[in-house]
Design an enzyme around this catalytic site. Structure first.
Site, mmCIF file in Angstrom:
data_model
loop_
_atom_site.group_PDB
_atom_site.id
_atom_site.type_symbol
_atom_site.label_atom_id
_atom_site.label_comp_id
_atom_site.label_asym_id
_atom_site.label_seq_id
_atom_site.Cartn_x
_atom_site.Cartn_y
_atom_site.Cartn_z
ATOM 1 N N GLN A 142 23.673 5.586 -19.748
ATOM 2 C CA GLN A 142 23.124 6.406 -21.326
ATOM 3 C C GLN A 142 21.904 7.319 -20.623
ATOM 4 O O GLN A 142 21.459 8.015 -21.715
ATOM 5 C CB GLN A 142 22.893 5.764 -22.359
ATOM 6 C CG GLN A 142 21.872 4.619 -22.119
ATOM 7 C CD GLN A 142 21.550 3.908 -23.531
ATOM 8 O OE1 GLN A 142 22.082 2.879 -23.714
ATOM 9 N NE2 GLN A 142 20.576 4.307 -24.233
ATOM 10 N N LYS A 154 15.224 4.830 -36.175
ATOM 11 C CA LYS A 154 14.562 5.867 -35.449
ATOM 12 C C LYS A 154 15.570 6.740 -34.421
ATOM 13 O O LYS A 154 15.359 7.802 -34.189
ATOM 14 C CB LYS A 154 13.420 5.321 -34.417
ATOM 15 C CG LYS A 154 12.927 6.212 -33.472
ATOM 16 C CD LYS A 154 11.594 5.791 -32.865
ATOM 17 C CE LYS A 154 11.588 6.445 -31.589
ATOM 18 N NZ LYS A 154 12.260 6.129 -30.514
ATOM 19 N N MET A 202 7.153 3.579 -33.152
ATOM 20 C CA MET A 202 7.246 2.924 -32.272
ATOM 21 C C MET A 202 8.211 3.175 -31.368
ATOM 22 O O MET A 202 9.441 3.291 -31.792
ATOM 23 C CB MET A 202 7.371 1.459 -32.896
ATOM 24 C CG MET A 202 5.993 1.071 -33.266
ATOM 25 S SD MET A 202 5.711 -0.778 -33.547
ATOM 26 C CE MET A 202 3.917 -0.519 -34.371
ATOM 27 N N HIS A 209 11.547 -3.620 -32.596
ATOM 28 C CA HIS A 209 12.487 -4.513 -32.260
ATOM 29 C C HIS A 209 12.438 -5.620 -32.914
ATOM 30 O O HIS A 209 13.201 -6.215 -33.587
ATOM 31 C CB HIS A 209 12.400 -4.815 -30.634
ATOM 32 C CG HIS A 209 12.820 -3.445 -29.838
ATOM 33 N ND1 HIS A 209 11.704 -2.792 -29.037
ATOM 34 C CD2 HIS A 209 13.887 -2.717 -29.507
ATOM 35 C CE1 HIS A 209 12.365 -1.854 -28.389
ATOM 36 N NE2 HIS A 209 13.602 -2.079 -28.568
HETATM 37 O O1 PAF Z 1 18.645 2.062 -28.774
HETATM 38 C C1 PAF Z 1 18.681 1.335 -27.681
HETATM 39 O O2 PAF Z 1 17.646 0.638 -27.372
HETATM 40 C C2 PAF Z 1 20.114 1.597 -26.816
HETATM 41 O O3 PAF Z 1 20.423 2.805 -26.953
HETATM 42 C C3 PAF Z 1 21.107 0.421 -27.049
HETATM 43 C C4 PAF Z 1 21.474 0.653 -28.599
HETATM 44 C C5 PAF Z 1 20.467 -0.701 -27.133
HETATM 45 C C6 PAF Z 1 22.128 0.739 -26.086
HETATM 46 O O4 PAF Z 1 21.910 0.742 -24.799
#
Ligand code: PAF
Length: 282
Positions: free
Chosen positions: A59, A147, A182, A35
């Site tokens: 999701q 990833k 990661m 990140h």
């Molecule tokens: O990749 C992620 O962490 C998630 O799928 C995202 C893009 C933040 C959407 O919730």
């Protein structure tokens, strides 16, 4: 750095200086160096950087996966402050999905194989929340990691189809010293599982070695990955794929480029990884 759960605060910060460029890094928190690589890239390319931290319930197709997802917002915010991030949105569920919410984004064909087949509804959840984040932040550029290769393809498709006025920037996979990609989920692995988890990258590299030897057949590449995975007792394969990098359709015969991807349970933790071969590797 402004940290706020309120959508209106984000809007206000964005609109304060309309001429500035904004980079958005959408996340579900539990931040790691992968990140932070996105944040650093966004920092170099934009006047302002915004990050969202939201574990998006729609999701997740397994309730236990959502419950187990690591959460550490205070530590995440410290890391982001140290990176010079300007704005962090930490909405509660009702800030993103207010009562009565009933509008969803469905990207069609490209969401059907791979993660879409294994996790029904996953990409509807991703596309919906990302569309909302785009509307709230109105970024100039949005940053995602390679990833999640299919997620990147889905978001690119959505941006094209719905004409979001922004650039999608995709950053390379960041790996641990032993090659493990990661992921926030790595924190859920026990010590033996952590050791076993390198089987994903080992499988990808075995297929890459076959490619380097001139093997171009999809089935051969899939078999090379499966052979490595089958030798790891803690691994349970969800899928192994050698697909066209653009359409994500499995390669039947031979191909000039391939997206190798796999999803594997190590104990109870589902991990994914991928590698692009050929000209599409860019
Ligand atoms: O990749 C992620 O962490 C998630 O799928 C995202 C893009 C933040 C959407 O919730």
């Amino acid at each position: 750095m402004l940290t706020t759960p309120a959508l209106d605060d984000v809007r206000a910060a964005r609109l304060e200086h309309p001429g500035l460029t904004w980079g958005l890094v959408p996340t579900m928190g539990a931040l790691h160096d992968g990140h932070l690589a996105l944040v650093r890239r966004a920092r170099t390319e934009n006047d302002r950087v915004g990050v969202s931290i939201f574990v998006n319930p729609i999701q997740f197709n397994r309730r236990e996966d959502l419950a187990a997802y690591p959460r550490q917002v205070a530590r995440d915010c410290e890391l982001l402050a140290a990176e010079g991030v300007d704005l962090v949105w930490t909405p509660a569920e009702e800030d993103v999905y207010p009562p009565g919410f009933q509008t969803y984004v469905t990207v069609e064909e490209i969401t059907r194989p791979l993660e879409g087949a294994a996790r029904p509804g996953h990409f509807r959840g991703v596309a919906t929340v990302v569309a909302k984040l785009f509307n709230v932040f109105q970024p100039t550029r949005a940053y995602f990691g390679q990833k999640d290769a299919q997620q990147v393809a889905v978001i690119r498709q959505m941006v094209r189809d719905l004409a979001f006025p922004l650039e999608v920037v995709v950053c390379p996979i960041v790996r641990e010293a032993d090659g493990l990609a990661m992921s926030s989920r790595n924190a859920l692995l026990g010590p033996d599982e952590r050791r076993a988890a390198t089987v994903l990258v080992r499988a990808l590299r075995a297929a890459e070695a076959e490619w380097a030897r001139g093997q171009r057949a999809g089935e051969h590449l899939r078999a090379a990955m499966r052979a490595v995975l089958d030798a790891e007792p803690l691994a349970r394969v969800d899928y192994v794929s050698a697909a066209d990098p653009l359409t994500l359709r499995e390669i039947d015969g031979e191909a000039s480029s391939a997206l190798l991807s796999l999803a594997v349970f190590i104990g109870g933790v589902r991990l994914i990884d991928n590698l692009v071969l050929g000209p599409a590797a860019g």
